[in-house]
Design a protein around this motif. Structure first.
Motif, PDB file in Angstrom:
ATOM      1  N   LYS A 104      45.527 -27.409  42.376  1.00 27.71           N
ATOM      2  CA  LYS A 104      45.602 -27.477  40.909  1.00 27.71           C
ATOM      3  C   LYS A 104      44.071 -27.040  40.270  1.00 27.71           C
ATOM      4  CE  LYS A 104      46.695 -31.990  39.686  1.00 27.71           C
ATOM      5  NZ  LYS A 104      46.746 -33.469  39.936  1.00 27.71           N
ATOM      6  N   ALA A 156      44.190 -23.916  37.804  1.00 24.46           N
ATOM      7  CA  ALA A 156      43.347 -23.825  36.419  1.00 24.46           C
ATOM      8  C   ALA A 156      42.359 -22.774  36.213  1.00 24.46           C
ATOM      9  CB  ALA A 156      42.596 -25.249  36.311  1.00 24.46           C
ATOM     10  N   THR A 187      52.903 -34.320  33.038  1.00 20.51           N
ATOM     11  CA  THR A 187      53.490 -33.681  34.438  1.00 20.51           C
ATOM     12  C   THR A 187      53.273 -34.295  35.461  1.00 20.51           C
ATOM     13  OG1 THR A 187      53.405 -31.596  32.980  1.00 20.51           O
ATOM     14  CG2 THR A 187      53.461 -31.403  35.403  1.00 20.51           C
ATOM     15  N   TRP A 188      51.777 -34.648  35.689  1.00 15.41           N
ATOM     16  CA  TRP A 188      51.498 -35.000  36.915  1.00 15.41           C
ATOM     17  C   TRP A 188      51.629 -36.475  37.079  1.00 15.41           C
ATOM     18  CZ3 TRP A 188      51.439 -31.920  40.833  1.00 15.41           C
ATOM     19  CH2 TRP A 188      51.154 -30.666  40.459  1.00 15.41           C
ATOM     20  N   ASP A 215      51.120 -26.918  41.422  1.00 15.41           N
ATOM     21  CA  ASP A 215      51.045 -26.565  39.847  1.00 15.41           C
ATOM     22  C   ASP A 215      51.473 -25.003  39.739  1.00 15.41           C
ATOM     23  OD1 ASP A 215      50.311 -26.203  37.360  1.00 15.41           O
ATOM     24  OD2 ASP A 215      48.365 -26.990  37.559  1.00 15.41           O
ATOM     25  N   GLY A 224      51.949 -23.954  36.559  1.00 14.54           N
ATOM     26  CA  GLY A 224      51.869 -23.724  35.147  1.00 14.54           C
ATOM     27  C   GLY A 224      52.903 -23.850  34.117  1.00 14.54           C
ATOM     28  N   SER A 225      52.724 -23.338  32.854  1.00 11.30           N
ATOM     29  CA  SER A 225      53.690 -23.225  32.042  1.00 11.30           C
ATOM     30  C   SER A 225      54.059 -21.726  31.948  1.00 11.30           C
ATOM     31  CB  SER A 225      53.117 -24.028  30.746  1.00 11.30           C
ATOM     32  OG  SER A 225      53.084 -25.147  30.746  1.00 11.30           O
ATOM     33  N   ASP A 258      52.251 -32.756  28.145  1.00  8.51           N
ATOM     34  CA  ASP A 258      51.013 -32.004  28.381  1.00  8.51           C
ATOM     35  C   ASP A 258      50.719 -32.311  30.009  1.00  8.51           C
ATOM     36  OD1 ASP A 258      49.849 -34.755  29.045  1.00  8.51           O
ATOM     37  OD2 ASP A 258      49.259 -35.065  27.034  1.00  8.51           O
ATOM     38  N   SER A 259      49.730 -31.780  30.746  1.00  8.55           N
ATOM     39  CA  SER A 259      49.391 -31.805  32.126  1.00  8.55           C
ATOM     40  C   SER A 259      49.384 -33.223  32.635  1.00  8.55           C
ATOM     41  CB  SER A 259      48.088 -30.900  32.326  1.00  8.55           C
ATOM     42  OG  SER A 259      47.821 -30.818  33.476  1.00  8.55           O
ATOM     43  N   THR A 260      48.570 -34.157  31.942  1.00 11.07           N
ATOM     44  CA  THR A 260      48.622 -35.388  32.183  1.00 11.07           C
ATOM     45  C   THR A 260      49.962 -36.084  32.397  1.00 11.07           C
ATOM     46  OG1 THR A 260      46.564 -35.815  31.305  1.00 11.07           O
ATOM     47  CG2 THR A 260      47.859 -37.809  32.017  1.00 11.07           C
ATOM     48  N   THR A 304      57.699 -26.294  32.233  1.00 13.60           N
ATOM     49  CA  THR A 304      56.681 -26.498  32.994  1.00 13.60           C
ATOM     50  C   THR A 304      57.342 -26.727  34.513  1.00 13.60           C
ATOM     51  OG1 THR A 304      55.122 -27.288  31.504  1.00 13.60           O
ATOM     52  CG2 THR A 304      54.782 -27.881  33.629  1.00 13.60           C
TER      53      THR A 304
END
Length: 344
Positions: A287, A291, A135-136, A163, A165-166, A131-133, A252
């Protein structure tokens, strides 16, 4: 690389393309020293950054914010001029210009970086991040910092990740809701061996085409489908041709902001701090812009008649699992994969 033959099949076409690229690079190399010399005779340092995206893309917006921050942090002693829309070439052209010191900075996909820095291959593996968390945690942690430093030996110093994205599939004739739907389709990929391997594993026919030429390639049937994030799908106007967007989020792949070591070595310690600080602060802003842009882009393409799908990811993940096994013969790379998966 041998897979480039998938796109260029006519000898005259190959010859014309080589001549065009060579002339473009010569013009860039001759023009940039003149441009770069046109800066204030005071202590001000004007940096030149080029990339292939258009001005409405959220990564470009993030770069504009970085330029504003750099000027503010340095009290006007460092500024940044940005050349968008591929004015000075596409990703590989720009990276090569950094390597010879004819350009200061550029933004590229991590997928393009793997052609210079092998460790970046890992970031292009499908379904690497949960997930995004996750990733970062990786990109802004020690793993990410270590990866950014790997490019120095190739004269490409990483400053930060942005970022991107995916990435998901979009197509002209029918939705791609399972690997079976990819069979027989010519799918545009970046000039990345990892992207090539992924599409191949899923049953498609990977076809390298530069992003700047993709609209025409889709229009003329050179390729049947492509894959990218929602903002790029929208800002490139590929939705005008492809009316099916399947959010399978197979990769991603972040963008990477890189600086030529020719420039970095010329900067004093204070200037390096200004540049790194501006880059780091721009990431959080970018980021947020990203979003918002994803939601706006999906709404806009739907309004234009694109159908959005959310296929089950399991069948895709099963097909690409063998790509991970290929790294078992490379202990350091395989360890990096395990470290990333553990950094949740």
């Amino acid at each position: 690389m041998k897979y480039n033959r998938l796109y260029f099949t006519d000898r005259n076409q190959i010859f014309k393309m080589v001549i065009k690229r060579t002339l473009l690079r010569l013009l860039i190399i001759m023009a940039l020293p003149v441009v770069m010399s046109c800066q204030s005779s005071s202590n001000q340092r004007a940096l030149k950054l080029a990339h292939g995206l258009n001005e409405s893309h959220p990564v470009h917006v993030g770069l504009m914010e970085m330029g504003r921050l750099l000027s503010e942090i340095s009290g006007g002693q460092m500024t940044m001029d940005i050349y968008a829309n591929g004015q000075l070439g596409q990703e590989r052209d720009l990276m090569e210009l950094l390597q010879i010191g004819s350009l200061d900075m550029t933004k590229v996909s991590a997928g393009s970086m793997e052609n210079f820095v092998p460790e970046f291959k890992v970031l292009t593996l499908p379904y690497l991040f949960s997930d995004s968390t996750h990733t970062w945690n990786v990109l802004q942690g020690e793993i990410g910092k270590n990866l950014l430093s790997k490019g120095e030996q190739y004269r490409l110093r990483g400053l930060c990740f942005y970022d991107a994205g995916s990435r998901s599939f979009y197509s002209k004739e029918a939705p791609i809701n399972s690997p079976k739907n990819l069979e027989g389709l010519k799918v545009r990929v970046m000039n990345s061996q990892s992207a090539f391997n992924m599409v191949n594993a899923l049953g498609g026919s990977p076809t390298p085409v530069s992003f700047g030429e993709l609209y025409t390639a889709l229009q003329q049937g050179v390729v049947d489908a492509a894959e990218n994030n929602a903002p790029s799908f929208y800002t490139s106007r590929h939705y005008e041709i492809c009316k099916h967007y399947s959010i399978d989020q197979h990769t991603t792949v972040p963008d990477v902001l890189i600086v030529s070591t020719y420039l970095w070595d010329k900067l004093n310690e204070q200037e390096r701090k200004w540049l790194q600080q501006a880059a780091d602060q721009s990431v959080e802003y970018q980021k947020q812009v990203w979003a918002s842009s994803v939601q706006e882009s999906l709404a806009a393409v739907q309004k234009a008649g694109v159908k959005i799908y959310h296929p089950e990811k399991g069948p895709f993940q099963k097909k690409v699992a063998k790509l991970y096994d290929e790294f078992k013969s490379q202990p350091e790379m395989y360890q990096l994969i395990q470290d990333i998966q553990a950094a949740k």
